[in-house]
Design an enzyme around this catalytic site. Sequence first.
Site, PDB file in Angstrom:
ATOM      1  N   GLU A   1       0.820  -1.220   0.000  1.00  0.00           N
ATOM      2  CA  GLU A   1       0.000   0.000   0.000  1.00  0.00           C
ATOM      3  C   GLU A   1       0.853   1.269   0.000  1.00  0.00           C
ATOM      4  O   GLU A   1       0.522   2.235  -0.681  1.00  0.00           O
ATOM      5  CB  GLU A   1      -0.978   0.003   1.180  1.00  0.00           C
ATOM      6  CG  GLU A   1      -2.045  -1.112   1.142  1.00  0.00           C
ATOM      7  CD  GLU A   1      -2.859  -1.175  -0.146  1.00  0.00           C
ATOM      8  OE1 GLU A   1      -2.941  -0.156  -0.878  1.00  0.00           O
ATOM      9  OE2 GLU A   1      -3.405  -2.244  -0.457  1.00  0.00           O
TER      10      GLU A   1
ATOM     11  N   HIS B   1       0.183  -2.011  -9.916  1.00  0.00           N
ATOM     12  CA  HIS B   1       0.361  -3.449  -9.749  1.00  0.00           C
ATOM     13  C   HIS B   1       1.393  -3.997 -10.718  1.00  0.00           C
ATOM     14  O   HIS B   1       1.507  -3.526 -11.842  1.00  0.00           O
ATOM     15  CB  HIS B   1      -0.986  -4.174  -9.887  1.00  0.00           C
ATOM     16  CG  HIS B   1      -1.841  -3.977  -8.679  1.00  0.00           C
ATOM     17  ND1 HIS B   1      -3.213  -3.932  -8.712  1.00  0.00           N
ATOM     18  CD2 HIS B   1      -1.490  -3.786  -7.388  1.00  0.00           C
ATOM     19  CE1 HIS B   1      -3.663  -3.730  -7.484  1.00  0.00           C
ATOM     20  NE2 HIS B   1      -2.656  -3.632  -6.668  1.00  0.00           N
TER      21      HIS B   1
HETATM   22 ZN   LIG Z   1      -2.657  -2.983  -4.806  1.00  0.00          ZN
END
Ligand SMILES: [Zn+2]
Length: 176
Positions: free
Chosen positions: A128, A137
């Site tokens: 995070e 990602h």
């Molecule tokens: Zn993520």
Amino acid sequence: MSSIFVWWIGEEEVDHELMEHVRLHLAAAFGRPVFLWDSPERPRHAYDEKRKQYRTTPILGWLGEAGPGAGKVLGVTDADLFIPILTYVFGEAQLGGGAAVVSLKRLLDPAGGRAQLVERLAKEAVHEVGHAFGLVHCGHEHCVMSRSPAVREVDAKGVDLCGECRGHLEELAGGA
Ligand SMILES: [Zn+2]
Ligand SMILES: [Zn+2]
């Protein structure tokens, strides 16, 4: 170089050892100062009566206002978190913003014990905060920035950023 602050915003007593693990993992992953932040305030306005869970978006906004006011702030909670389209989330962050939050709630597995919880929380914390630095990602399955919607994926990935993400982080964060 901006610092990272880790703030326990859960209802139970803070687990200092757990927070220290998170602090050390963040320091290792991002190579900058990480401090534990403390204040008795809690984001109770983010509670959704109907779902009996906390919505992440208002928590992120609140962390920016109630927190240290500088650098990145990661809230760590024992409350169950959600975003409207999902049943639950382990955490959420403002992409390229100042705030991120992670929850222990869905990472806990009594059978897995403490070592497993520490490991999972560290991974989700780095993930995070990576988003807060602007990382998206990653396709490398062992990279901490790979998607992990369930604990199976959390356990399968590592706690480190892959070389590619490390490179992106340097471009994004620079000396800032
Ligand atoms: Zn993520
Ligand atoms: Zn990666």
